[in-house]
Motif scaffolding. Structure first.
Motif, short mmCIF file in Angstrom:
data_model
loop_
_atom_site.label_atom_id
_atom_site.label_comp_id
_atom_site.label_asym_id
_atom_site.label_seq_id
_atom_site.Cartn_x
_atom_site.Cartn_y
_atom_site.Cartn_z
N MET A 9 0.83 -1.14 0.19
CA MET A 9 -0.06 -0.08 -0.21
C MET A 9 0.78 1.41 -0.06
O MET A 9 0.54 2.32 -0.29
CB MET A 9 -0.86 0.12 1.30
CG MET A 9 -1.94 -1.11 1.29
SD MET A 9 -2.81 -0.96 2.77
CE MET A 9 -1.66 -1.53 4.22
N LYS A 10 2.00 1.05 0.16
CA LYS A 10 2.98 2.16 0.51
C LYS A 10 3.70 2.57 -0.77
O LYS A 10 4.81 3.07 -0.53
CB LYS A 10 3.84 1.96 1.55
CG LYS A 10 3.14 1.24 2.80
CD LYS A 10 1.83 1.97 3.28
CE LYS A 10 1.18 1.02 4.39
NZ LYS A 10 0.01 1.41 4.69
N THR A 11 3.33 2.23 -1.71
CA THR A 11 4.05 2.42 -2.80
C THR A 11 4.62 3.60 -3.19
O THR A 11 5.88 4.01 -3.64
CB THR A 11 3.67 1.86 -4.15
OG1 THR A 11 2.07 2.44 -4.17
CG2 THR A 11 3.23 0.40 -3.98
N LYS A 12 3.70 4.70 -3.24
CA LYS A 12 4.13 6.07 -3.40
C LYS A 12 5.26 6.72 -2.55
O LYS A 12 6.09 7.53 -2.92
CB LYS A 12 3.19 6.94 -3.47
CG LYS A 12 2.03 7.13 -4.85
CD LYS A 12 1.24 8.15 -4.85
CE LYS A 12 0.51 8.11 -6.23
NZ LYS A 12 -0.48 9.11 -6.31
N GLU A 13 5.18 6.24 -1.28
CA GLU A 13 6.11 6.58 -0.39
C GLU A 13 7.46 6.02 -0.66
O GLU A 13 8.47 6.82 -0.75
CB GLU A 13 5.68 6.27 1.00
CG GLU A 13 4.53 6.81 1.71
CD GLU A 13 4.04 6.24 3.17
OE1 GLU A 13 4.95 5.65 3.75
OE2 GLU A 13 2.77 5.98 3.07
N ALA A 14 7.57 4.85 -1.36
CA ALA A 14 8.83 4.46 -1.89
C ALA A 14 9.24 5.16 -2.74
O ALA A 14 10.43 5.53 -2.95
CB ALA A 14 8.59 3.06 -2.12
N LEU A 15 8.16 5.53 -3.71
CA LEU A 15 8.57 6.50 -4.86
C LEU A 15 9.45 7.80 -4.25
O LEU A 15 10.32 8.21 -4.92
CB LEU A 15 7.45 6.76 -5.85
CG LEU A 15 7.28 5.97 -6.96
CD1 LEU A 15 5.99 6.47 -7.81
CD2 LEU A 15 8.52 6.05 -7.81
N GLY A 130 0.59 6.01 6.78
CA GLY A 130 0.37 5.06 5.63
C GLY A 130 -1.16 4.67 5.98
O GLY A 130 -1.35 3.50 6.13
N SER A 131 -2.20 5.74 5.96
CA SER A 131 -3.55 5.34 6.75
C SER A 131 -4.48 4.57 5.86
O SER A 131 -5.39 4.46 6.18
CB SER A 131 -3.97 6.69 7.38
OG SER A 131 -3.81 7.72 6.68
N ASN A 132 -3.93 4.80 4.43
CA ASN A 132 -4.84 3.80 3.53
C ASN A 132 -6.21 4.51 3.58
O ASN A 132 -6.48 5.81 3.49
CB ASN A 132 -4.89 2.55 3.82
CG ASN A 132 -5.42 1.70 2.46
OD1 ASN A 132 -6.24 1.09 2.47
ND2 ASN A 132 -4.33 1.56 1.70
N ASP A 133 -7.25 3.77 3.86
CA ASP A 133 -8.84 4.28 3.73
C ASP A 133 -9.27 4.62 5.16
O ASP A 133 -10.23 4.82 5.08
CB ASP A 133 -9.49 3.25 2.89
CG ASP A 133 -9.53 1.92 3.73
OD1 ASP A 133 -8.89 1.93 4.68
OD2 ASP A 133 -10.42 0.95 3.24
N GLY A 134 -8.46 4.71 5.99
CA GLY A 134 -8.63 5.10 7.30
C GLY A 134 -9.55 4.15 8.38
O GLY A 134 -9.85 4.38 9.31
N THR A 135 -9.38 2.95 7.62
CA THR A 135 -10.04 1.67 8.66
C THR A 135 -9.34 1.54 9.81
O THR A 135 -10.03 1.44 10.84
CB THR A 135 -9.38 0.47 7.58
OG1 THR A 135 -10.08 0.33 6.50
CG2 THR A 135 -10.06 -0.81 8.58
N LEU A 136 -8.09 1.75 10.16
CA LEU A 136 -7.46 1.48 11.34
C LEU A 136 -7.96 2.96 12.53
O LEU A 136 -8.61 2.50 13.36
CB LEU A 136 -5.65 1.87 11.32
CG LEU A 136 -4.92 1.38 12.58
CD1 LEU A 136 -3.63 1.01 12.50
CD2 LEU A 136 -4.95 2.56 13.42
#
Ligand SMILES: [Zn+2]
Length: 438
Positions: A9-15, A130-136
Motif C-alpha cells: 500500500m505504501k508504494t508512492k512513499e517508496a517512490l 500510511g493510513s490507507n482508507d482510514g480503517t485503522l
C-alpha cells in the motif's frame, strides 16, 4: 481475491524516497554492519508490476536478483538490491486498496489492546502513517478520539469522505513537521506495514519522533522474520519488501533513536507479523512480553544454522509442489491459480510455473490485473467468474496465507473442484477445508 491492502500500500512513499537507480546493499540498513550473510537466492525475478497485456508479443524483460541477506549484528533480514522505485512502481501502476477481513479484525484488536496499555482521553490525538482508507483510525474515531491520517495515495480521499482527516502526502520529516504545526503532537502514532517498504528507515523514525508526545507511544506492525521462516513464506520475498524484521532488529533500530520497546506481540496479519509498542526511554513500564519474545528469538537459533535449514526447506517445498502438479497434469486436469498479489509472482517464477501448468490466474473482475499476463510468464489473468463457469478440477491458492477465508468464499460462490495449498507443505484440500492428500 488478491490480498487487497496487504499488497504494498505504501508504494508512492517508496517512490518519494527513490534514488532514481537501483542500489546494491553492502551494509545493514538498520545498524550499518557489513556482517551480512547471503541466506537465500530466489533467482532474477521480474518486477511484480510489469504485466504485459494479453495478446502482446513478449518483449525483453528485466530480472532483478531476489537475494535475502541476514545481518549477524542486529538480525535484520534485507534484500541485497534496492530496485529503483521508478521501475517497481511505473506511473501507470494503479495503487491497490481496501482491506481483508483479517486486517480489519486486526485493527479492531489493536484498538482494544492499545486502550488497555495506553489510557486515552478524547482530547488525545492518534496519527496513522500510511493510513490507507482510514480503517485503522476509524476504530479510534468512533469512541471519540481525535485522529489524523497521513497517506500518499488516492485512498486519502476515501478516508476524508469517511470523516477521517487525512494529509495526502508522503511521510518524511517535512510532512511530520507540517502535521505537528497543524494538529499538534500525538499520544499514539501507528504505522502498519510501512517499515519494510521505505528505503531510508532512519528518516521515518526521525519523523515519528517529531510528531510524538514526550510520553506518547509509537506502535508499528511489520511482517515477522521468524514467522516467515517458520511457515516458509519465501513468497513474501520480492523487491517491494526491503526488510524483514525480528524484534531484535526493530529494537536495534528504535534504540538508535532513543526509543525503547515496551510491549511486543505476534499477530496473524500478512501470514505472521509482529506488533511493537515503543516509547521514549523511561516513560513507560516495559512489559514481560518483550523479554518473552526476545527469549523466543534467542532460542530459535536465528543465525546461520536456522537460515541453512530454511533454505533447504524452501528448495524441498519447490520440488514437492512440482511433483504434486506433475501428478495432476499427468491426469490431464486443469489448474487455475487464484489471486495475483505480489507474492504470487515470486512463487510462480521461483517454482517455474508457466501457462502449460496453470491455465490462468483469476482475480476479481475489478482488478487492474485482469487482461494481463503474470510477470515473467504468459499465464493470463482472468475475471474470477471463469472459475465458476469452467469449473477446473483444481484451484491453486496463491494467497495461501488467507486460505480459510478464500476456501470458504470460493466454495460459497460455487467452485466445486479441489484446492491446492502450495505452502508451507503442498497439500490438496477439499471444499470443506480438510486435507485430501499431500
Ligand atoms: Zn544490522
Amino acid at each position: 481475491m488478491t490480498t487487497k491492502g496487504e499488497d504494498c500500500m505504501k508504494t508512492k512513499e517508496a517512490l518519494a524516497q527513490g534514488t532514481g537507480s537501483s542500489v546494491v546493499v553492502n551494509s545493514c540498513q538498520v545498524c550499518d554492519s557489513d556482517k551480512l550473510e547471503s541466506a537465500l537466492f530466489l533467482g532474477y525475478l521480474p518486477p511484480v508490476n510489469t504485466m504485459p497485456e494479453i495478446g502482446k508479443r513478449p518483449k525483453e524483460e528485466a530480472g532483478y536478483p531476489a537475494e535475502m541477506l541476514y545481518c549477524h549484528n542486529c538480525t535484520l533480514a534485507q534484500l541485497g538490491l534496492i530496485v529503483d522505485p521508478n521501475i517497481l512502481f511505473p506511473p501507470e501502476y494503479p495503487y491497490s486498496s481496501g482491506t481483508t477481513k483479517i486486517l480489519r479484525e486486526n485493527f479492531k484488536e489493536l484498538y482494544d489492546e492499545c486502550s488497555q496499555i495506553v489510557p486515552l482521553k478524547s482530547e488525545h490525538l492518534v496519527i496513522d502513517i500510511g493510513s490507507n482508507d482510514g480503517t485503522l483510525l476509524g476504530n479510534f474515531k468512533n469512541p471519540g478520539h481525535r485522529v489524523h491520517g497521513i497517506e500518499p495515495t488516492l485512498m486519502a480521499r476515501k478516508a476524508i469522505d469517511a470523516g477521517i482527516p487525512t494529509d495526502e502526502a508522503f511521510f518524511n520529516t517535512e510532512t511530520a513537521e507540517r502535521v505537528r504545526k497543524a494538529v499538534g503532537k500525538a499520544r499514539i502514532i501507528t504505522a502498519t506495514n510501512v517499515f519494510a517498504h521505505i528505503e531510508n528507515i532512519h528518516s521515518i523514525v526521525e519523523g515519528i519522533l517529531e510528531l510524538l508526545d514526550d510520553d506518547g507511544v509509537f506502535i508499528s506492525e511489520s511482517h515477522y522474520l521468524l514467522g516467515l521462516i517458520e511457515t516458509l513464506q519465501y513468497d513474501t520475498i520480492y523487491h517491494e519488501h526491503l526488510r524483514y524484521y525480528s524484534l531484535s532488529s526493530i529494537t536495534h533500530l528504535l534504540n538508535r533513536h532513543g526509543l525503547e520497546v515496551i510491549h511486543a506481540k505476534r499477530i496473524p496479519t500478512h501470514g505472521g507479523s509482529i506488533r511493537v509498542y515503543a516509547a521514549r526511554k523511561g516513560t513507560h513500564p516495559v512489559r514481560p512480553s518483550v523479554k518473552e519474545i526476545q527469549e523466543q528469538e534467542a532460542n530459535s537459533g536465528l543465525g546461520t544454522k536456522l537460515l541453512k535449514d530454511f533454505k533447504k526447506r524452501v528448495v524441498l517445498s519447490k520440488l514437492h509442489l512440482n511433483s504434486v502438479l506433475l501428478d495432476i497434469k499427468k491426469q490431464g486436469h486443469r489448474i487455475f491459480g487464484v489471486g495475483a498479489p505480489s507474492r504470487a509472482s515470486t512463487l510462480i517464477n521461483y517454482v517455474g510455473l508457466d501457462d502449460g501448468i496453470l491455465d490462468c490466474v483469476v482475480e476479481v473482475k475489478t482488478s487492474h490485473k485482469v487482461g494481463k499476463y503474470m510477470p515473467g510468464t504468459m499465464i493470463p489473468v482472468r475475471d474470477e467468474a471463469c472459475l465458476f463457469e469452467e469449473q477446473p478440477e483444481y484451484a491453486l491458492l496463491l494467497s495461501w496465507h488467507i486460505q480459510d477465508e478464500l476456501i470458504h468464499n470460493l466454495t460459497k460462490k460455487g467452485f466445486k473442484g479441489k484446492y491446492i495449498v502450495p505452502l508451507p507443505e503442498p497439500r490438496i484440500v477439499g471444499s470443506d477445508g480438510k486435507t485430501v492428500s499431500n
